[in-house]
Scaffold this motif. Structure first.
Motif, PDB file in Angstrom:
ATOM      1  N   PHE A 229       1.102  -0.869  -0.122  1.00 41.34           N
ATOM      2  CA  PHE A 229      -0.053   0.208  -0.500  1.00 41.34           C
ATOM      3  C   PHE A 229       1.001   1.405  -0.104  1.00 41.34           C
ATOM      4  CE2 PHE A 229      -3.916  -2.722   1.170  1.00 41.34           C
ATOM      5  CZ  PHE A 229      -5.231  -1.278   0.739  1.00 41.34           C
ATOM      6  N   VAL A 230       1.870   1.344   0.765  1.00 42.63           N
ATOM      7  CA  VAL A 230       2.489   1.794   0.580  1.00 42.63           C
ATOM      8  C   VAL A 230       2.956   2.691  -0.334  1.00 42.63           C
ATOM      9  CG1 VAL A 230       5.464   2.764   1.419  1.00 42.63           C
ATOM     10  CG2 VAL A 230       4.040   2.040   2.794  1.00 42.63           C
ATOM     11  N   VAL A 231       3.510   1.385  -1.668  1.00 38.69           N
ATOM     12  CA  VAL A 231       4.349   1.781  -2.602  1.00 38.69           C
ATOM     13  C   VAL A 231       2.951   1.723  -3.559  1.00 38.69           C
ATOM     14  CG1 VAL A 231       5.514   0.447  -4.854  1.00 38.69           C
ATOM     15  CG2 VAL A 231       5.887   0.346  -2.077  1.00 38.69           C
ATOM     16  N   THR A 232       2.144   1.702  -3.493  1.00 38.29           N
ATOM     17  CA  THR A 232       1.085   2.214  -4.575  1.00 38.29           C
ATOM     18  C   THR A 232       0.836   3.892  -4.098  1.00 38.29           C
ATOM     19  OG1 THR A 232      -0.187   0.330  -4.144  1.00 38.29           O
ATOM     20  CG2 THR A 232      -1.653   1.694  -4.856  1.00 38.29           C
ATOM     21  N   ALA A 243       4.384   2.715  -9.713  1.00 37.96           N
ATOM     22  CA  ALA A 243       4.791   1.596  -8.833  1.00 37.96           C
ATOM     23  C   ALA A 243       6.546   0.538  -8.563  1.00 37.96           C
ATOM     24  CB  ALA A 243       3.355   0.486  -8.875  1.00 37.96           C
ATOM     25  N   PHE A 244       6.496   1.009  -9.285  1.00 39.09           N
ATOM     26  CA  PHE A 244       7.895   0.109 -10.006  1.00 39.09           C
ATOM     27  C   PHE A 244       8.915   1.116  -9.492  1.00 39.09           C
ATOM     28  CE2 PHE A 244      11.816  -0.877 -12.242  1.00 39.09           C
ATOM     29  CZ  PHE A 244      12.020  -2.213 -12.443  1.00 39.09           C
ATOM     30  N   LEU A 245       8.898   2.191 -10.023  1.00 38.47           N
ATOM     31  CA  LEU A 245       9.887   3.079  -9.118  1.00 38.47           C
ATOM     32  C   LEU A 245      10.124   2.577  -7.680  1.00 38.47           C
ATOM     33  CD1 LEU A 245       9.749   5.959 -12.201  1.00 38.47           C
ATOM     34  CD2 LEU A 245      12.164   4.281 -11.196  1.00 38.47           C
ATOM     35  N   ALA A 246       8.447   3.392  -7.194  1.00 39.71           N
ATOM     36  CA  ALA A 246       8.448   3.800  -5.141  1.00 39.71           C
ATOM     37  C   ALA A 246       8.686   2.247  -4.647  1.00 39.71           C
ATOM     38  CB  ALA A 246       6.939   3.297  -5.288  1.00 39.71           C
ATOM     39  N   ALA A 247       8.299   0.735  -5.437  1.00 37.26           N
ATOM     40  CA  ALA A 247       8.804  -0.584  -4.485  1.00 37.26           C
ATOM     41  C   ALA A 247      10.706  -0.126  -4.728  1.00 37.26           C
ATOM     42  CB  ALA A 247       8.565  -1.303  -5.580  1.00 37.26           C
ATOM     43  N   LEU A 248      11.200   0.319  -5.683  1.00 41.05           N
ATOM     44  CA  LEU A 248      12.519  -0.059  -5.975  1.00 41.05           C
ATOM     45  C   LEU A 248      12.901   0.350  -4.679  1.00 41.05           C
ATOM     46  CD1 LEU A 248      13.515   0.046  -9.359  1.00 41.05           C
ATOM     47  CD2 LEU A 248      13.470  -1.702  -7.852  1.00 41.05           C
TER      48      LEU A 248
END
Length: 290
Positions: A229-232, A243-248
């Protein structure tokens, strides 16, 4: 901190971020496109891990077990969407939170009844169990490198499908204006079902990737659901590239935070990062409309 440790922790952070992306990609699609808050997404993550672990034990084939487990998890997601969640699209987010939280409790107990309370092992095949030397003095597990490769392929594939194909156009049209999309001949209900199925498959794949690294146990989906949820939110609700950049970013910050900071601050680092980013960009890094 030595050069070797820095490189290893950076790779661990990227690998953890990629695994987070596999989890959060489905969540951001369902939340951003279908406007559905699905707390039970973590239960699909758990289901994928348990199903794969059982199939590996029964068949001895890791790749075959992964393919079957992803397909079964996707089918479970479709059943969940049709039987339980579909009537809640038009309900409030509070109703959605309550029903999906109830699903978490039910699915955890079903899992405990089937597999028991003891964690289930998920052994790796020989070709994924070793390590390779990336740089002089830096060896890294092959399985973690495989996670990086799978995550990169999924990220590129999802972005191309959502942003540059007719199917993606149908998905975006159904999310933007469902009555108009239906009037133009788009089967929005079927499109939403497929979106949920893809999201469930990605959650199951993330659980499978996490199984050999963490424990396959009841409730394993709840801790990572919070991070998803934080990544989203950081990436921008509905945005695959966000989502990809935030997840990294989250993966790297969380990994180095736990290594460099005191335990209390290390566990808070990602939430501090989220607060800073949302103060700067309230809609996330790449909101869907961008």
């Amino acid at each position: 901190m030595s050069y070797t440790l820095i490189v290893e922790q950076l790779l661990n952070g990227v690998q953890f971020g990629v695994m987070l992306f596999l989890m959060s990609a489905g969540l951001t699609l369902v939340f951003g496109i279908m406007n559905l808050i699905n707390l039970a997404h973590g239960s699909l993550y758990m289901a994928g891990a348990y199903i794969a672990a059982s199939l590996i034990s029964a068949t001895g084939s890791f790749l075959l077990s992964v393919l079957i487990a992803v397909a079964v998890t996707s089918a479970l997601g479709m059943v969940m969407e049709i039987a339980i969640l579909r009537p809640f699209y038009a309900r409030t987010h509070l109703d959605q939170v309550l029903v999906t939280f109830g699903l978490i409790l039910v699915l955890n107990e079903i899992t405990r009844l089937i597999w028991g309370p003891v964690p289930v092992p998920m052994p790796l095949p020989a070709y994924l169990a070793g390590s390779v030397e990336l740089f002089e003095g830096v060896r890294y597990p092959i399985f973690r490198l495989a996670i990086l490769l799978v995550g990169a392929v999924v990220a590129v594939g999802l972005y191309l499908v959502v942003a540059h194909t007719r199917v993606g156009m149908w998905v975006r049209a159904g999310a933007a204006n469902r009555p108009m999309a239906s009037a133009l001949g788009v089967d929005v209900q079927f499109v939403f079902l497929m979106v949920f199925a893809v999201g469930a498959a990605l959650a199951g794949l993330a659980g499978i990737m996490a199984g050999p690294i963490f424990a396959v146990q009841v409730g394993m989906g709840e801790p990572i659901l919070i991070l998803a949820f934080v990544v989203t939110v950081i990436g921008g609700i509905g945005s695959i590239r966000g989502a990809f950049l935030a997840a990294l970013l989250i993966g790297i910050v969380d990994t180095f935070g736990r290594v460099l900071l005191p335990p209390a601050l290390g566990s808070m680092a990602i939430f501090i990062l989220m607060a800073v980013i949302l103060a700067w960009r309230p809609n996330g890094l790449f909101p869907l409309q961008s």
